[in-house]
Enzyme design. Sequence first.
Site, PDB file in Angstrom:
ATOM      1  N   SER A  37       0.768  -0.833   0.309  1.00 23.05           N
ATOM      2  CA  SER A  37       0.266   0.006   0.226  1.00 23.05           C
ATOM      3  C   SER A  37       0.918   1.591  -0.138  1.00 23.05           C
ATOM      4  O   SER A  37       1.676   1.476   1.124  1.00 23.05           O
ATOM      5  CB  SER A  37      -0.571   0.555   1.453  1.00 23.05           C
ATOM      6  OG  SER A  37      -2.024  -1.157   1.183  1.00 23.05           O
ATOM      7  N   HIS A  68      -4.084  -0.262  -4.721  1.00 21.19           N
ATOM      8  CA  HIS A  68      -2.508  -1.529  -5.398  1.00 21.19           C
ATOM      9  C   HIS A  68      -2.854  -0.776  -6.735  1.00 21.19           C
ATOM     10  O   HIS A  68      -4.674  -1.454  -7.101  1.00 21.19           O
ATOM     11  CB  HIS A  68      -3.343  -2.596  -4.296  1.00 21.19           C
ATOM     12  CG  HIS A  68      -3.285  -2.460  -3.100  1.00 21.19           C
ATOM     13  ND1 HIS A  68      -1.760  -3.541  -3.176  1.00 21.19           N
ATOM     14  CD2 HIS A  68      -3.660  -2.329  -2.396  1.00 21.19           C
ATOM     15  CE1 HIS A  68      -1.431  -3.378  -2.161  1.00 21.19           C
ATOM     16  NE2 HIS A  68      -3.109  -3.043  -1.762  1.00 21.19           N
ATOM     17  N   HIS A  90      -5.173  -9.890  -1.617  1.00 19.17           N
ATOM     18  CA  HIS A  90      -5.106  -9.719  -0.534  1.00 19.17           C
ATOM     19  C   HIS A  90      -6.158 -11.119  -0.423  1.00 19.17           C
ATOM     20  O   HIS A  90      -6.884 -11.204  -0.575  1.00 19.17           O
ATOM     21  CB  HIS A  90      -5.374  -8.859   0.245  1.00 19.17           C
ATOM     22  CG  HIS A  90      -5.204  -7.500   0.305  1.00 19.17           C
ATOM     23  ND1 HIS A  90      -4.611  -7.229  -0.563  1.00 19.17           N
ATOM     24  CD2 HIS A  90      -3.573  -7.477   1.097  1.00 19.17           C
ATOM     25  CE1 HIS A  90      -4.102  -6.064  -0.508  1.00 19.17           C
ATOM     26  NE2 HIS A  90      -2.733  -6.351   0.687  1.00 19.17           N
ATOM     27  N   TYR A  92      -8.595 -10.909   1.890  1.00 21.99           N
ATOM     28  CA  TYR A  92      -9.933 -10.906   2.353  1.00 21.99           C
ATOM     29  C   TYR A  92     -10.554  -9.869   0.727  1.00 21.99           C
ATOM     30  O   TYR A  92     -11.689  -9.656   1.122  1.00 21.99           O
ATOM     31  CB  TYR A  92      -9.685  -9.871   3.480  1.00 21.99           C
ATOM     32  CG  TYR A  92      -8.523  -8.542   3.042  1.00 21.99           C
ATOM     33  CD1 TYR A  92      -9.262  -7.337   1.869  1.00 21.99           C
ATOM     34  CD2 TYR A  92      -7.502  -8.342   3.219  1.00 21.99           C
ATOM     35  CE1 TYR A  92      -8.824  -6.216   1.728  1.00 21.99           C
ATOM     36  CE2 TYR A  92      -6.850  -7.213   3.007  1.00 21.99           C
ATOM     37  CZ  TYR A  92      -7.198  -5.957   2.025  1.00 21.99           C
ATOM     38  OH  TYR A  92      -6.057  -5.023   0.895  1.00 21.99           O
ATOM     39  N   GLU A  93      -9.768 -10.504  -0.352  1.00 22.83           N
ATOM     40  CA  GLU A  93     -10.538  -9.740  -1.066  1.00 22.83           C
ATOM     41  C   GLU A  93     -11.777 -11.073  -1.555  1.00 22.83           C
ATOM     42  O   GLU A  93     -12.305 -10.888  -2.788  1.00 22.83           O
ATOM     43  CB  GLU A  93      -9.631  -9.015  -2.660  1.00 22.83           C
ATOM     44  CG  GLU A  93      -8.947  -7.925  -1.706  1.00 22.83           C
ATOM     45  CD  GLU A  93      -8.130  -7.487  -3.143  1.00 22.83           C
ATOM     46  OE1 GLU A  93      -8.446  -7.266  -3.974  1.00 22.83           O
ATOM     47  OE2 GLU A  93      -6.573  -7.261  -3.211  1.00 22.83           O
ATOM     48  N   ALA A 120       1.740  -2.214   4.338  1.00 22.70           N
ATOM     49  CA  ALA A 120       1.677  -1.699   4.698  1.00 22.70           C
ATOM     50  C   ALA A 120       1.434  -2.280   6.904  1.00 22.70           C
ATOM     51  O   ALA A 120       0.850  -3.854   6.507  1.00 22.70           O
ATOM     52  CB  ALA A 120       1.103  -0.882   4.665  1.00 22.70           C
ATOM     53  N   MET A 218      -1.980  -7.562   7.028  1.00 17.44           N
ATOM     54  CA  MET A 218      -3.413  -9.164   6.137  1.00 17.44           C
ATOM     55  C   MET A 218      -2.603  -8.999   5.043  1.00 17.44           C
ATOM     56  O   MET A 218      -3.470  -9.977   4.146  1.00 17.44           O
ATOM     57  CB  MET A 218      -4.598  -7.735   6.068  1.00 17.44           C
ATOM     58  CG  MET A 218      -5.599  -7.465   6.323  1.00 17.44           C
ATOM     59  SD  MET A 218      -6.792  -6.001   6.885  1.00 17.44           S
ATOM     60  CE  MET A 218      -6.892  -5.070   7.857  1.00 17.44           C
ATOM     61  N   SER A 219      -1.500  -9.738   4.844  1.00 13.63           N
ATOM     62  CA  SER A 219      -0.575  -9.690   3.133  1.00 13.63           C
ATOM     63  C   SER A 219       0.781 -11.116   3.661  1.00 13.63           C
ATOM     64  O   SER A 219       0.887 -11.085   4.592  1.00 13.63           O
ATOM     65  CB  SER A 219      -0.424  -8.551   2.417  1.00 13.63           C
ATOM     66  OG  SER A 219       1.059  -7.719   3.203  1.00 13.63           O
ATOM     67  N   ASN A 242       0.543   3.294  11.468  1.00 12.48           N
ATOM     68  CA  ASN A 242      -0.307   3.562  12.146  1.00 12.48           C
ATOM     69  C   ASN A 242      -0.018   2.493  13.969  1.00 12.48           C
ATOM     70  O   ASN A 242       0.616   1.440  13.531  1.00 12.48           O
ATOM     71  CB  ASN A 242      -2.114   3.216  12.447  1.00 12.48           C
ATOM     72  CG  ASN A 242      -2.413   1.862  11.756  1.00 12.48           C
ATOM     73  OD1 ASN A 242      -1.874   1.756  10.398  1.00 12.48           O
ATOM     74  ND2 ASN A 242      -2.274   1.042  12.464  1.00 12.48           N
ATOM     75  N   HIS A 254      -8.409   3.279   6.355  1.00 12.51           N
ATOM     76  CA  HIS A 254      -7.622   2.844   5.048  1.00 12.51           C
ATOM     77  C   HIS A 254      -6.582   4.330   4.959  1.00 12.51           C
ATOM     78  O   HIS A 254      -5.210   3.793   4.151  1.00 12.51           O
ATOM     79  CB  HIS A 254      -7.961   2.456   4.099  1.00 12.51           C
ATOM     80  CG  HIS A 254      -7.399   1.547   2.978  1.00 12.51           C
ATOM     81  ND1 HIS A 254      -6.453   0.940   3.115  1.00 12.51           N
ATOM     82  CD2 HIS A 254      -7.761   2.322   1.588  1.00 12.51           C
ATOM     83  CE1 HIS A 254      -5.480   0.169   2.048  1.00 12.51           C
ATOM     84  NE2 HIS A 254      -6.802   1.257   1.203  1.00 12.51           N
TER      85      HIS A 254
HETATM   86  N1  HPA Z   1      -4.046  -3.174  11.189  1.00 14.36           N
HETATM   87  C1  HPA Z   1      -3.785  -4.761  10.256  1.00 14.36           C
HETATM   88  N2  HPA Z   1      -3.521  -4.726   8.719  1.00 14.36           N
HETATM   89  C2  HPA Z   1      -2.775  -3.113   8.795  1.00 14.36           C
HETATM   90  C3  HPA Z   1      -2.247  -2.425  10.195  1.00 14.36           C
HETATM   91  C4  HPA Z   1      -3.437  -2.725  10.966  1.00 14.36           C
HETATM   92  O1  HPA Z   1      -3.369  -1.142  11.768  1.00 14.36           O
HETATM   93  N3  HPA Z   1      -2.268  -1.501   9.226  1.00 14.36           N
HETATM   94  C5  HPA Z   1      -1.938  -1.463   8.036  1.00 14.36           C
HETATM   95  N4  HPA Z   1      -2.396  -2.103   7.750  1.00 14.36           N
END
Ligand code: HPA
Length: 281
Positions: A37, A68, A90, A92-93, A120, A218-219, A242, A254
């Site tokens: 990302s 992406h 991903h 989750y998609e 990320a 998540m990747s 974050n 996001h």
């Molecule tokens: N959690 C999960 N996936 C993420 C986060 C998070 O805080 N930040 C960026 N991808």
Amino acid sequence: MADQTEPGSLYSRAEHAARIIRARTNLRPRIALVLGSGLGDFGDEFQDAVAIPYEEIPGFPVSTVEGHAGRLVIGKIENVPVLAMQGRVHFYEGYALEEVTFPIRTFKLLDIKTLVLTNAAGGVDVQLSQGALMLISDHLNLMGVNPLRGPNDGRFGPRFPDMSAVYSQELQHQAIEEARAMGLELRRGVYAGLSGPSYETPAEIRLLRGLGADAVGMSTVPEAIVARHMGLEVLGISCITNMAAGLGNEPINHQEVVETGKQVRETFAALLRRLVVRLAV
Ligand code: HPA
């Protein structure tokens, strides 16, 4: 169970994709980067580049997430041939992990030796500040699935591959040295891969901390497992976009993740550039 030698097998589909890619360029990179990302446009800096939209590569899944891009770029950095995924898909998609990791299978058949995975991630270790880069020393696969589930094709790797050193010590060492030469601190840490797409609850983050996680995302984990299955050398770098849930004062969104990725982009790109040149030696 599918016969792995039949024309529709994973191996032959990856061979087909590799053939299509080879036909588009004379460059034969040994290093592949997966750009997460906010980092995708690093691929725009390559010289003599060809960019192939995933739609044009049979079997490549197409990403549905903002930030992406969804193209494979093959070009050169300071004369070193390199291949990059601008964007990934991903779990989750809704894709199966076999689809998520299909590009990595293809890279093996393109004779890629080194895979650099970027992402990320949320910072679970409070020492990791927003915008920091973390070198992945190990991971926790908490996706609830494994990308190697299903029939095993021995041409890719063994049924029960070792995962005691997923992220190459040697590559980590080189990454730390290159970062140091830039005056950049690169902490090592454990990346927890969750399925998403909801962000975690504060209770889940406390649990992850207890399990030894330093960052959460998540990747990356499925790609790293598949790469190791095939004997690729793997390096992983997280951009801490974050603080994980409950550790900061703000809700996680996001947009913030993509924005922080963009702010760190220059530093991240400089490190990747150095790494590509260093790894080619
Ligand atoms: N959690 C999960 N996936 C993420 C986060 C998070 O805080 N930040 C960026 N991808």
